[in-house]
Motif scaffolding. Structure first.
Motif, PDB file in Angstrom:
ATOM      1  N   PRO A  24       9.457  10.229  -0.946  1.00 45.21           N
ATOM      2  CA  PRO A  24       8.133  10.498  -0.378  1.00 45.21           C
ATOM      3  C   PRO A  24       7.853  12.000  -0.322  1.00 45.21           C
ATOM      4  O   PRO A  24       8.793  12.802  -0.228  1.00 45.21           O
ATOM      5  N   PRO A  25       6.582  12.392  -0.373  1.00 46.82           N
ATOM      6  CA  PRO A  25       6.250  13.810  -0.283  1.00 46.82           C
ATOM      7  C   PRO A  25       6.819  14.439   0.985  1.00 46.82           C
ATOM      8  O   PRO A  25       6.864  13.809   2.034  1.00 46.82           O
ATOM      9  N   LEU A  26       7.223  15.696   0.870  1.00 41.82           N
ATOM     10  CA  LEU A  26       7.781  16.424   2.006  1.00 41.82           C
ATOM     11  C   LEU A  26       6.696  17.083   2.851  1.00 41.82           C
ATOM     12  O   LEU A  26       6.989  17.642   3.897  1.00 41.82           O
ATOM     13  N   GLY A  27       5.472  17.025   2.395  1.00 42.08           N
ATOM     14  CA  GLY A  27       4.369  17.650   3.114  1.00 42.08           C
ATOM     15  C   GLY A  27       3.084  16.903   2.863  1.00 42.08           C
ATOM     16  O   GLY A  27       3.084  15.741   2.440  1.00 42.08           O
ATOM     17  N   THR A  31       9.700  34.829   0.865  1.00 36.90           N
ATOM     18  CA  THR A  31      10.381  33.538   0.793  1.00 36.90           C
ATOM     19  C   THR A  31      10.531  32.932   2.189  1.00 36.90           C
ATOM     20  O   THR A  31      10.454  33.633   3.193  1.00 36.90           O
ATOM     21  N   GLY A  32      10.721  31.613   2.223  1.00 33.62           N
ATOM     22  CA  GLY A  32      10.967  30.930   3.480  1.00 33.62           C
ATOM     23  C   GLY A  32       9.727  30.702   4.324  1.00 33.62           C
ATOM     24  O   GLY A  32       9.839  30.506   5.533  1.00 33.62           O
ATOM     25  N   GLU A  33       8.555  30.705   3.723  1.00 38.04           N
ATOM     26  CA  GLU A  33       7.310  30.591   4.482  1.00 38.04           C
ATOM     27  C   GLU A  33       6.558  29.287   4.235  1.00 38.04           C
ATOM     28  O   GLU A  33       5.385  29.175   4.552  1.00 38.04           O
ATOM     29  N   VAL A  34       7.233  28.275   3.689  1.00 41.60           N
ATOM     30  CA  VAL A  34       6.552  27.017   3.381  1.00 41.60           C
ATOM     31  C   VAL A  34       6.004  26.358   4.646  1.00 41.60           C
ATOM     32  O   VAL A  34       4.932  25.755   4.622  1.00 41.60           O
ATOM     33  N   ALA A  35       6.683  26.475   5.785  1.00 42.34           N
ATOM     34  CA  ALA A  35       6.185  25.864   7.022  1.00 42.34           C
ATOM     35  C   ALA A  35       4.851  26.488   7.426  1.00 42.34           C
ATOM     36  O   ALA A  35       3.913  25.779   7.816  1.00 42.34           O
ATOM     37  N   MET A  36       4.750  27.799   7.327  1.00 42.42           N
ATOM     38  CA  MET A  36       3.481  28.454   7.636  1.00 42.42           C
ATOM     39  C   MET A  36       2.410  28.015   6.649  1.00 42.42           C
ATOM     40  O   MET A  36       1.264  27.764   7.021  1.00 42.42           O
ATOM     41  N   GLY A  37       2.798  27.909   5.368  1.00 47.44           N
ATOM     42  CA  GLY A  37       1.848  27.462   4.355  1.00 47.44           C
ATOM     43  C   GLY A  37       1.317  26.072   4.649  1.00 47.44           C
ATOM     44  O   GLY A  37       0.125  25.806   4.521  1.00 47.44           O
ATOM     45  N   ARG A  38       2.196  25.166   5.070  1.00 47.36           N
ATOM     46  CA  ARG A  38       1.763  23.805   5.412  1.00 47.36           C
ATOM     47  C   ARG A  38       0.835  23.808   6.617  1.00 47.36           C
ATOM     48  O   ARG A  38      -0.150  23.071   6.653  1.00 47.36           O
ATOM     49  N   LYS A  39       1.151  24.638   7.607  1.00 45.77           N
ATOM     50  CA  LYS A  39       0.327  24.726   8.818  1.00 45.77           C
ATOM     51  C   LYS A  39      -1.083  25.194   8.465  1.00 45.77           C
ATOM     52  O   LYS A  39      -2.070  24.558   8.839  1.00 45.77           O
ATOM     53  N   VAL A  40      -1.187  26.297   7.752  1.00 44.41           N
ATOM     54  CA  VAL A  40      -2.494  26.852   7.386  1.00 44.41           C
ATOM     55  C   VAL A  40      -3.252  25.871   6.505  1.00 44.41           C
ATOM     56  O   VAL A  40      -4.441  25.604   6.725  1.00 44.41           O
ATOM     57  N   ARG A  41      -2.567  25.314   5.526  1.00 46.25           N
ATOM     58  CA  ARG A  41      -3.216  24.352   4.632  1.00 46.25           C
ATOM     59  C   ARG A  41      -3.787  23.182   5.411  1.00 46.25           C
ATOM     60  O   ARG A  41      -4.925  22.767   5.202  1.00 46.25           O
ATOM     61  N   GLY A  42      -3.014  22.622   6.335  1.00 47.77           N
ATOM     62  CA  GLY A  42      -3.493  21.500   7.138  1.00 47.77           C
ATOM     63  C   GLY A  42      -4.691  21.867   7.992  1.00 47.77           C
ATOM     64  O   GLY A  42      -5.636  21.084   8.132  1.00 47.77           O
ATOM     65  N   GLU A  43      -4.681  23.070   8.557  1.00 48.59           N
ATOM     66  CA  GLU A  43      -5.798  23.508   9.401  1.00 48.59           C
ATOM     67  C   GLU A  43      -7.066  23.738   8.586  1.00 48.59           C
ATOM     68  O   GLU A  43      -8.164  23.450   9.048  1.00 48.59           O
TER      69      GLU A  43
END
Length: 125
Positions: free
Chosen positions: A11-14, A81-93
């Motif tokens: 399943p997708p991770l995000g 590097t290591g900023e995927v969590a922030m990317g997911r947060k901003v993208r979702g918002e």
């Protein structure tokens, strides 16, 4: 437009979909958008640049008669590097429930050393 997460693939991770297919309509391809405000100012900080780049993407979609629900593919380029969590947060918002096919690349160099993030997209309407 059909969105699928096929059997045999984890399943997708995000907030994305593995496969997006579409039929007759109009393809919209959006150049990479960066953290530059409408007045040409490069914003300070990764999160501010991510947010502005996503807003720029939304404005490009709107100009083509589309919204985030029309996105079929996005590619994100993040210098740190290591900023995927922030990317997911901003993208979702910013993009809400849109779940296009997605690729995330980090540790890349962009056209201007002051730029920390870029996103490009394809939409279909």
């Amino acid at each position: 437009m059909d969105r699928m997460n096929p059997e045999g693939v984890a399943p997708p991770l995000g907030n994305y979909t593995h496969v997006v297919s579409h039929g007759a309509g109009t393809r919209v391809v959006i150049s990479g958008q960066v953290g530059v405000a409408p007045d040409g100012t490069i914003l300070e900080g990764l999160e501010a640049q991510m947010r502005q780049a996503h807003e720029n993407l939304l404005n490009c979609l709107k100009a083509a008669g589309c919204g985030p629900e029309h996105l079929v593919k996005i590619v994100s380029f993040c210098v740190p590097t290591g900023e995927v969590a922030m990317g997911r947060k901003v993208r979702g918002e910013v993009l809400g429930e849109a779940k296009p096919a997605s690729t995330w690349l980090e540790g890349v160099g962009l056209a201007n050393p002051a730029l920390l993030f870029e996103i490009e997209g394809e939409a279909f309407r």
